[in-house]
Design a protein around this motif. Structure first.
Motif, PDB file in Angstrom:
ATOM      1  N   ILE A 183      62.483  64.515 -43.986  1.00 29.98           N
ATOM      2  CA  ILE A 183      63.686  64.565 -44.925  1.00 29.98           C
ATOM      3  C   ILE A 183      63.471  63.018 -45.422  1.00 29.98           C
ATOM      4  CG2 ILE A 183      66.024  64.430 -45.098  1.00 29.98           C
ATOM      5  CD1 ILE A 183      66.128  66.323 -42.786  1.00 29.98           C
ATOM      6  N   ASN A 184      63.713  61.918 -44.692  1.00 26.36           N
ATOM      7  CA  ASN A 184      63.606  60.708 -45.162  1.00 26.36           C
ATOM      8  C   ASN A 184      62.504  59.909 -44.512  1.00 26.36           C
ATOM      9  OD1 ASN A 184      65.962  61.399 -46.452  1.00 26.36           O
ATOM     10  ND2 ASN A 184      67.398  59.889 -45.222  1.00 26.36           N
ATOM     11  N   VAL A 185      61.738  59.341 -45.083  1.00 29.59           N
ATOM     12  CA  VAL A 185      60.369  58.508 -44.599  1.00 29.59           C
ATOM     13  C   VAL A 185      60.208  57.213 -44.913  1.00 29.59           C
ATOM     14  CG1 VAL A 185      59.457  60.883 -44.187  1.00 29.59           C
ATOM     15  CG2 VAL A 185      58.914  59.428 -46.117  1.00 29.59           C
ATOM     16  N   THR A 186      59.317  56.545 -44.442  1.00 26.41           N
ATOM     17  CA  THR A 186      59.165  55.163 -44.796  1.00 26.41           C
ATOM     18  C   THR A 186      57.668  55.055 -45.366  1.00 26.41           C
ATOM     19  OG1 THR A 186      60.682  54.298 -43.230  1.00 26.41           O
ATOM     20  CG2 THR A 186      58.792  52.715 -44.259  1.00 26.41           C
ATOM     21  N   GLU A 187      57.304  54.937 -46.576  1.00 25.82           N
ATOM     22  CA  GLU A 187      55.962  54.693 -46.905  1.00 25.82           C
ATOM     23  C   GLU A 187      55.508  53.396 -47.432  1.00 25.82           C
ATOM     24  OE1 GLU A 187      55.935  57.280 -50.331  1.00 25.82           O
ATOM     25  OE2 GLU A 187      55.678  58.934 -49.085  1.00 25.82           O
ATOM     26  N   GLY A 188      54.172  53.077 -47.415  1.00 20.28           N
ATOM     27  CA  GLY A 188      53.786  51.718 -47.668  1.00 20.28           C
ATOM     28  C   GLY A 188      53.255  51.029 -46.633  1.00 20.28           C
ATOM     29  N   LYS A 189      52.909  49.727 -46.535  1.00 23.41           N
ATOM     30  CA  LYS A 189      52.293  48.975 -45.438  1.00 23.41           C
ATOM     31  C   LYS A 189      53.343  47.517 -45.218  1.00 23.41           C
ATOM     32  CE  LYS A 189      49.429  46.354 -48.700  1.00 23.41           C
ATOM     33  NZ  LYS A 189      47.826  45.885 -48.722  1.00 23.41           N
ATOM     34  N   SER A 190      52.819  46.845 -44.429  1.00 20.91           N
ATOM     35  CA  SER A 190      53.820  45.631 -43.925  1.00 20.91           C
ATOM     36  C   SER A 190      53.966  44.916 -45.061  1.00 20.91           C
ATOM     37  CB  SER A 190      53.009  44.908 -42.699  1.00 20.91           C
ATOM     38  OG  SER A 190      53.678  43.999 -42.395  1.00 20.91           O
TER      39      SER A 190
END
Length: 806
Positions: A484-491
């Motif tokens: 539903i809600n996620v985190t994308e990308g890199k540090s």
């Protein structure tokens, strides 16, 4: 022995600063959690320069002051190096300048040791010394400037080199008062010789500072004057008089001087204007709170969020990255200098040196208390610097002059101390300075430990959102583990993405400007990794990275397929839908319309907040609607065809839970203060629990929406139920009432009721499975903010048919 002690302490100071330098170098790798980064190296220039200068100062002290106090130079060099490295970490340009000023100050210190072996000349030319200082300070009225280009013009200089005359003026005042009072064998309080010269020159100095609006230095002048007179006379009335005078000035300034009014208001009520006049102190407190007990880690915190962190708020910068432990060490080092200064005063060979040492200790102590107290809201902000630590050549040079005076006085060469008639003033002064530093430490601990957790959740604290860019936040998933809600990308560039934006009012958001809302806020401890991870893992990440470990995924009871159907059926109509498992209390559908897209919050946040239809509101749990005839099935279950009195109805509604806010992982509401059952309002969540009792033999379930968390050691762990089911209706009566509202040809009961609110008709639909239903018992509640019975029936029929035919 003195040489060995001083040498050993300096080596410990060098080791401490060496470790700081190493940690600063590695901090980019720690923050990025990768080795392929740009390492910090420039501050090693400052450290090596500090090491060389410290060695020269150490050798000069051994040569010219063989019987000096062995603790003062190591403590001062530790503070100056600590401050210098902190400034390098904050701003490389200012770090270079501070390193140069450290060099200038130490060289001046060494030259003073060489050419001023005793202080007789200071006593002899006291009038010329203070008058010269006043004259140079007065020049700022004509030629004064400000390195920033705005603000009080307290500096002289040009071409990037500036000098603030009011800084050394503090030491010159101490020298003058000490010499003047030492030359008089007997002093009576308010005697003519005492009043005329001292008050006249001190008054001129205060007048200059007030015209310059340098109120912090003016406060220090008053304190220095008061303490030295008190030490010389032993009369506590001078302390009371000065305290009254300072309080009166503060009171008058609050009403008639704008800068004092702003600072006092910010001190008393900083939360009233956190983004305006109180921005500095609020961000300072947030930084202290963010430091916690052991700090975020050198180079990993966000101290630059506090304005003027290199100078006025350098204590805050140190507190954020070294925590309470670091600030206690800093305060202890300051106290070591003050304590040794007062001991030197008591051992001084004559009255001049005794008053001078006590005055220097007072100057260092009062200025330290003013800046530390201002940073932690123990005192109003004054804009002074922290001796030896803050950025500023004038301040640093003055601090080393003070160090020179104390070391020379301590070099007694086995001379007998001058006769001391009354040690009480010195004891009192030591006690007051110790109390002030202790209160500073306790206040820092208060903001760090007691208030810290609350402060860090404030929406105006950007540090959490900065940390979110470096640590992946846990996912929110539905009952089938669909994201539903996620985190994308890199540090360094992690971003929160909301895959099902129609759930915005329920799942909420995590945003750097607008803070947090919904399940993102209530489940933040799990999603941020602060709860559910092993305590040892959390502690390790805090120690090494200054951040928590990766966040944990949380499973919700929501069914995205049913949620999609409900949102499509509700469409552009205002209202809420709630479908609940009447046995387990698991919420399968929670819809609130109008909704919004959390992915567009940066662009639309302000408009959403001002939208009259309140799309940010979760109507399912926080929307309170008049119940009208919606509770008829539950009323029939209790009273049959009889008409209950208001008192009976009120008691029954209380038993159904309509006066209580349900306990859930999301904010809920109730109309608890309404004693009139005819005008009672309820949320769809409350009504769903009451309706569930009809479908589950009279038992209202404990609602659940967050059901499990995915831990690194045990996998998915079921989260505890936050409340307990309760019997709201007699089992037989509940079954009979459900059957009385059965829909022909349908395997469920249903009822539509209406109520009015401010000329708006609210349409309710309550429905649920029948007592003999073989599957999981279900209850459905629909609330529409319009007079639309056909729509309520249409949504109810389609949604129940969908779920019952799965």
């Amino acid at each position: 022995m003195n040489d060995q002690t001083q040498s050993r302490l300096l080596r410990w100071a060098a080791l401490f600063l060496f470790l700081q330098s190493v940690i600063l170098t590695l901090s980019p790798a720690v923050r990025e959690r990768a080795w392929d980064v740009d390492y910090r190296l420039s501050h090693w220039i400052g450290f090596l320069a500090w090491g060389a200068l410290t060695f020269l100062a150490h050798r000069a002290a051994i040569k010219y002051l063989p019987d000096r106090d062995p603790y003062l130079l190591p403590a001062a060099m530790l503070l100056s190096g600590w401050g210098m490295l902190t400034i390098w970490r904050l701003d490389e340009t200012f770090g270079i300048r501070q390193s140069i000023w450290v060099g200038v100050s130490i060289l001046a210190f060494i030259l003073a040791l060489r050419f001023l072996p005793n202080l007789t000349i200071l006593r002899r030319y006291k009038y010329i010394i203070l008058s010269g200082g006043l004259l140079i300070t007065a020049l700022t009225l004509i030629f004064g400037t400000n390195p920033l280009g705005f603000g009080p013009r307290l500096w002289l200089g040009c071409c990037g080199v500036y000098f603030q005359p009011s800084e050394p003026l503090k030491i010159l005042l101490v020298i003058y008062l000490s010499a003047y009072l030492a030359d008089r064998a007997s002093i009576k309080l308010f005697s003519f010789p005492l009043l005329v010269p001292t008050l006249a020159l001190t008054g001129v100095a205060l007048l200059l500072l007030l015209v310059q609006r340098d109120l912090g230095t003016a406060s220090i002048f008053i304190c220095i004057f008061t303490v030295i007179i008190f030490i010389a006379t032993g009369k506590r009335r001078i302390l009371l008089s000065s305290t009254f005078f300072l309080s009166l000035v503060l009171l008058l300034g609050y009403f008639f001087i704008d800068i004092i009014h702003v600072r006092v208001t910010g001190w008393l009520n900083p939360w009233d204007d956190p983004t305006g006049n109180s921005y500095q102190i609020v961000q300072s407190l947030l930084a202290v709170a963010n430091g916690g007990t052991i700090g975020r880690g050198l180079g990993i915190g966000s101290p630059l969020l506090v304005p003027v962190a290199i100078s006025d708020f350098i204590f805050t910068a140190i507190a954020e990255e070294t925590g309470l432990a670091g600030t206690l060490g800093l305060i202890a080092t300051i106290w070591l200098i003050l304590a040794r200064g007062l001991i030197i005063s008591l051992r001084a060979s004559d009255r001049f040196r005794r008053y001078l040492a006590a005055g220097v200790a007072t100057y260092l102590g009062v200025q330290s208390l003013l800046i530390i107290g201002g940073n932690v809201r123990m005192l109003p902000l004054t804009g002074v610097t922290l001796p030896f630590v803050s950025y500023g050549g004038s301040s640093l040079l003055t601090s080393f002059i003070a160090l020179f005076l104390l070391l020379v006085i301590s070099d007694t060469d086995d001379e007998e101390p001058a006769e001391l008639h009354d040690p009480k003033p010195y004891t009192f002064l030591a006690g007051m300075l110790a109390l002030g530093l202790a209160l500073s430490a306790l206040t820092t601990a208060w903001w760090t430990i007691v208030r810290g957790p609350d402060l860090l959740t404030r929406t105006d604290n950007p540090r959490r959102s900065i940390a979110d860019r470096f640590v992946p936040r846990g996912k929110l998933v539905d009952k089938n583990n669909l994201p539903i809600n996620v985190t994308e990308g890199k540090s360094g560039t992690y971003t929160r993405v909301y895959l099902y934006p129609e759930l915005g009012p329920i799942t909420g958001y995590t945003h750097p400007v607008y803070g947090q809302a919904g399940l993102e806020a209530s489940l933040d401890a799990y999603l941020r990794g602060l709860q559910g991870n092993p305590a040892s893992m959390i502690l390790w990440h805090q120690l090494i990275y200054g951040t928590p470990p990766s966040g944990l995924d949380v499973r919700l009871s929501l069914d995205l397929s049913l949620q999609t159907t409900a949102n499509q059926l509700l469409g552009g109509h205002r209202g809420a839908i709630l479908l609940i498992n009447a046995d387990t209390g698991e919420i399968l559908v929670m819809a609130s319309h109008p909704t919004y897209d959390p992915n567009k919050l940066s662009e639309e946040g302000e408009a959403l907040a001002q939208n009259p239809h309140s799309p940010l509101l979760n109507r399912a749990t926080l929307g309170l609607y008049p119940i009208g005839t919606a509770t008829l099935p539950m009323v029939r279950a209790r009273f049959g065809e009889d008409q209950p009195t208001d008192e009976e109805l009120r008691a029954y509604y209380g038993k159904l839970g309509l006066y209580n806010s349900p306990v859930l992982n999301i904010p809920t509401a109730s109309d608890a203060g309404n004693e009139d059952p005819q005008t009672l309002r309820a949320s769809p969540l409350q009504m769903s629990l009451a309706a569930a009792a009809l479908s589950h033999r009279g038992v209202a379930p404990a609602p659940r929406i967050a059901t499990a968390v995915n831990t690194p050691e045990q996998g998915w762990v079921v989260l505890p139920v936050l409340s307990q089911p309760f019997e709201a209706i007699q089992p037989r009566a509940a079954d009979e009432a459900a059957l009385a509202f059965i829909q022909p040809g349908r395997p469920y009961w249903s009822h539509v009721g209406q109520a009015s609110l401010d000329k708006t008709i609210v349409t309710w639909l309550l429905a649920g499975t029948l007592p003999d239903w073989k599957g999981a018992p279900l209850a459905l509640v629909i609330a529409l903010e319009e007079n639309n019975i056909p729509l309520a029936n249409y949504i109810g029929e389609n949604l129940l048919d969908t779920v019952l035919n799965q």
